[in-house]
Design an enzyme around this catalytic site. Structure first.
Site, PDB file in Angstrom:
ATOM      1  N   LYS A 205     -10.435  -0.269  -0.337  1.00 21.37           N
ATOM      2  CA  LYS A 205     -10.217  -0.438   0.746  1.00 21.37           C
ATOM      3  C   LYS A 205     -11.702  -0.311   1.654  1.00 21.37           C
ATOM      4  O   LYS A 205     -12.179   0.719   1.484  1.00 21.37           O
ATOM      5  CB  LYS A 205      -9.174   0.251   1.498  1.00 21.37           C
ATOM      6  CG  LYS A 205      -8.842  -0.065   2.970  1.00 21.37           C
ATOM      7  CD  LYS A 205      -7.791   0.959   3.403  1.00 21.37           C
ATOM      8  CE  LYS A 205      -6.990   0.613   4.504  1.00 21.37           C
ATOM      9  NZ  LYS A 205      -5.818   1.382   4.980  1.00 21.37           N
TER      10      LYS A 205
ATOM     11  N   GLU B   3       1.050  -1.118  -0.003  1.00 23.23           N
ATOM     12  CA  GLU B   3      -0.004   0.059   0.048  1.00 23.23           C
ATOM     13  C   GLU B   3       1.015   1.049  -0.092  1.00 23.23           C
ATOM     14  O   GLU B   3       1.955   1.085   0.671  1.00 23.23           O
ATOM     15  CB  GLU B   3      -0.823  -0.260   1.269  1.00 23.23           C
ATOM     16  CG  GLU B   3      -1.546   1.225   1.250  1.00 23.23           C
ATOM     17  CD  GLU B   3      -2.502   1.041   2.764  1.00 23.23           C
ATOM     18  OE1 GLU B   3      -3.524   1.582   2.669  1.00 23.23           O
ATOM     19  OE2 GLU B   3      -1.773   0.683   3.817  1.00 23.23           O
TER      20      GLU B   3
ATOM     21  N   CYS C 222      -4.141  -3.150   4.379  1.00 23.35           N
ATOM     22  CA  CYS C 222      -3.871  -2.785   5.483  1.00 23.35           C
ATOM     23  C   CYS C 222      -4.702  -2.996   6.717  1.00 23.35           C
ATOM     24  O   CYS C 222      -4.781  -4.118   7.230  1.00 23.35           O
ATOM     25  CB  CYS C 222      -3.407  -1.301   5.644  1.00 23.35           C
ATOM     26  SG  CYS C 222      -2.266  -0.799   6.655  1.00 23.35           S
TER      27      CYS C 222
END
Length: 348
Positions: free
Chosen positions: A134, A59, A166
Site C-alpha cells: 500500500k 483488505e 483502500c
C-alpha cells in the site's frame, strides 16, 4: 462485459468479489485458522461459479485489524509464508486466481520498522505473481510503512491487472499510474468503514470511467468492536457503469464476466471519451486544423506534477502552506503524532 450468469468464456474473465466479514484476531494461530476458512470459501465458490477465473477478498480479511501494536508485530507475515501457502493450495485446487490481504507483511528491518500493508495476486498454479504494498496508508490511524510503486501483471486469459488498497483509491494519481502502465482491471481491496460509504462507491465508478478500465472492489462488512464496515463490494465496467454490487450483508458475493476484447477495442477505437489517449494528445483536432501536426500536444500542462517530480520537498512545502506543517492537529490529537500548539482558524 456482462452480468447475471455463472459462466465465462475464452474472451471473458470471470471475476468474483466478496463482502468478507471483518475478523477480530489476536494470534498467529487464529490468523491461520481464518486463512483456512478463506481457502474453503474459494473452493465452495468455484462450485457455484464454475466460470470464476479470479476471486478477490478485502483488505484485512486474512488477519483483521490488530489494534494492539504488539499483536500486529507478532503476527506480521513473511511472503511467501504460512498464509500464502494456504491460499496457493486453494487456488490450485479450485483452478482460480486470487487476491489476498496480508496486514501486515514484515518490513525488511523487522521488528525495528512498521510492517507493510500488502496484497498478493496468486495464479491458478499457486504462484505469487504480484506483491503490492500500500502506497498511501490511511493516516492518521494506520501505522503501515508505505510502499513505493504499483505493478501490472498479465492475469487470467491475458487480462492485465493492477492491485491497489483502500485509501490508495482516494487519489486519482494511483489509478492513472496503473492505467498508464497498461492495467485493464484495477483491483481495489479495502476495509472501508462508515461514514464514507457513498464517497467510496462514487470514487470507484468515477475512476473506472476516467481511466477506461475495469474495477473490482472487495470491501469488508460487519463490526469489529471499533469500526462498522459497509461492504458494497462491486464490479464496474470500463464505461463506469456498475455490473454488480453487493449490499451491506456479510459474505455477499458479486460476479461478472469482463471481456478482454471489448476493453481493447474501446481503447483502440473510442474517440470522445478515450481519456488515456486524449490526455497525451491534447487538442489534436485543433492542432491538426491549425497545421501544427497530427498528434496534438503531449507536454504536461500541470505545474503541480512537474514540481512534485522535480522537487518533492518544494511540492510538500507548497501543500503545507495551504494546509498545515505538522502531521498531527492540536484540536484532535491522534496517538503520539506531533502537532503545533495552534492550527489556522477559519478565515485565517
Amino acid at each position: 462485459m456482462r452480468h447475471g450468469d455463472i459462466s465465462s468464456s475464452n474472451d471473458t474473465v470471470g471475476v468474483a468479489v466478496v463482502n468478507y466479514k471483518m475478523p477480530r484476531l489476536h494470534t498467529k494461530a487464529e490468523v491461520l485458522d481464518n486463512a483456512r476458512k478463506i481457502a474453503d470459501i474459494i473452493k465452495g465458490m468455484k462450485v457455484g461459479l464454475p466460470g470464476m477465473d479470479l476471486v478477490v477478498f478485502p483488505e484485512y480479511s486474512t488477519m483483521g485489524i490488530m489494534y494492539d501494536n504488539d499483536e500486529m508485530m507478532e503476527t506480521a507475515a513473511t511472503i511467501p509464508g504460512d498464509e500464502t501457502a494456504i491460499f496457493s493450495a486453494a487456488c490450485r485446487e479450485a483452478n482460480t486466481w486470487g487476491v489476498f490481504s496480508l496486514t501486515g507483511e514484515r518490513h525488511e528491518d523487522h521488528p525495528n520498522k512498521a510492517p507493510y500493508n500488502t496484497l498478493v495476486l496468486i495464479n491458478n498454479e499457486g504462484e505469487i505473481v504480484q506483491k503490492y504494498r500500500k502506497c498511501i496508508p490511511w493516516c492518521p490511524i494506520e501505522g503501515w510503512y508505505p510502499g513505493d510503486t504499483t505493478y501490472v501483471t498479465e492475469g487470467p486469459k491475458g487480462m492485465k491487472i493492477s492491485l491497489i488498497i483502500c485509501d490508495d483509491g482516494n487519489y486519482p494519481e494511483i489509478w492513472r499510474d496503473c492505467a498508464m502502465k497498461g492495467a485493464e482491471l484495477i483491483v481495489r481491496c479495502q476495509g472501508y468503514m462508515y461514514p464514507a460509504k457513498e464517497q467510496q462507491i462514487m470514487m470507484a465508478k468515477s475512476m473506472a470511467w476516467a481511466n477506461n478500465c475495469y474495477v473490482a472492489v472487495a470491501n469488508a462488512s460487519g463490526f469489529d468492536g471499533v469500526y462498522s464496515y459497509f461492504g458494497h463490494s462491486a464490479i464496474i465496467g470500463f464505461d463506469g457503469r456498475t455490473l454488480g454490487e453487493c449490499g451491506e450483508e456479510d459474505m455477499g458475493v458479486q460476479y461478472a464476466q469482463l471481456s478482454v476484447s471489448q476493453i481493447r477495442d474501446a481503447r483502440a477505437n473510442d474517440q470522445s471519451q478515450n481519456h488515456l489517449f486524449k490526455l497525451l494528445h491534447r487538442g489534436y483536432t485543433g492542432v491538426h486544423n491549425s497545421g501544427d501536426g497530427d498528434k496534438g500536444v503531449a507536454d504536461c500542462p500541470f505545474e503541480f506534477y512537474r514540481t512534485w517530480v522535480m522537487d518533492a520537498q518544494k511540492a510538500q512545502e507548497n501543500v503545507e502552506a495551504m494546509t498545515r506543517k505538522t502531521v498531527g492537529t492540536a484540536e484532535c490529537p491522534v496517538g503520539e503524532l506531533p502537532f503545533d500548539g495552534k492550527e489556522k482558524t477559519a478565515g485565517a
